[in-house]
Design a protein around this motif. Sequence first.
Motif, PDB file in Angstrom:
ATOM      1  N   HIS A 164       0.829  -1.215   0.000  1.00 22.27           N
ATOM      2  CA  HIS A 164       0.000   0.000   0.000  1.00 22.27           C
ATOM      3  C   HIS A 164       0.864   1.266   0.000  1.00 22.27           C
ATOM      4  O   HIS A 164       0.769   2.102   0.892  1.00 22.27           O
ATOM      5  N   VAL A 165       1.695   1.384  -1.019  1.00 25.43           N
ATOM      6  CA  VAL A 165       2.599   2.527  -1.139  1.00 25.43           C
ATOM      7  C   VAL A 165       1.852   3.704  -1.758  1.00 25.43           C
ATOM      8  O   VAL A 165       1.253   3.579  -2.831  1.00 25.43           O
ATOM      9  N   LYS A 166       1.889   4.847  -1.059  1.00 19.45           N
ATOM     10  CA  LYS A 166       1.262   6.070  -1.554  1.00 19.45           C
ATOM     11  C   LYS A 166       2.308   7.170  -1.601  1.00 19.45           C
ATOM     12  O   LYS A 166       3.216   7.209  -0.765  1.00 19.45           O
ATOM     13  N   TRP A 167       2.141   8.084  -2.561  1.00 15.46           N
ATOM     14  CA  TRP A 167       3.071   9.201  -2.698  1.00 15.46           C
ATOM     15  C   TRP A 167       2.302  10.503  -2.645  1.00 15.46           C
ATOM     16  O   TRP A 167       1.382  10.711  -3.422  1.00 15.46           O
ATOM     17  N   ARG A 168       2.674  11.362  -1.703  1.00 11.20           N
ATOM     18  CA  ARG A 168       2.115  12.718  -1.595  1.00 11.20           C
ATOM     19  C   ARG A 168       3.204  13.686  -2.016  1.00 11.20           C
ATOM     20  O   ARG A 168       4.201  13.847  -1.315  1.00 11.20           O
ATOM     21  N   SER A 169       3.036  14.300  -3.162  1.00 12.08           N
ATOM     22  CA  SER A 169       4.024  15.245  -3.666  1.00 12.08           C
ATOM     23  C   SER A 169       3.475  16.656  -3.541  1.00 12.08           C
ATOM     24  O   SER A 169       2.411  16.961  -4.084  1.00 12.08           O
TER      25      SER A 169
END
Length: 193
Positions: A164-169
């Motif tokens: 469950h990898v999420k990226w907040r940029s």
Amino acid sequence: MNTLVVYCHPYEGSFCHAILQHLELGAKNAGKQLDVIDLYKDNFNPVMSGRDLLGFVKHQAVDDQAIEYADKLKKADHLILVFPIWWELMPAMMKGFIDKVIFPGQTYEYTKSGLGMISSLPNLKSTTVITTMNTPKLLYKFRYGNAVKKALINGTLKKGGFKHVKWRSFNMVKMVSDKKRGSWLNSVEDIVD
């Protein structure tokens, strides 16, 4: 929930530092604690030595600090990486953390074919990557090739079995209004479950 934050920024006046403070505030408001690895404050040595590389081949880490960090990672349910994007890539300090902590025999094993990887982090349920940059999102994606997504998200974390990898940029940090930055900071408080 045991949340581990790996924080990588040398300046306490940075937006990354404000993100760290809001993660801590979110955890406090939720009655939870964060375990924070501050790579710069810890004087982490990101350089892979010949001894480290031999350890990589033998699947036996040799850097005591990297082993300590891996032990913290093994206990975590949620991993949060916080770092800036400089020259379209992660800082050397964060790359060194990946090189020396995401290590065979420590956080993963290879499949029999040697082509795949099996996570040795059974407790880890989710990973969140939080980055800051001044490049517009579309320019980063289409002109500069979305290096963090390709190399870190897909080529390291997902390949290494992180779930469950999420990226907040957060893009164009210097150009947006204080109000926008404030709303971003409020939004990260909810990341700590």
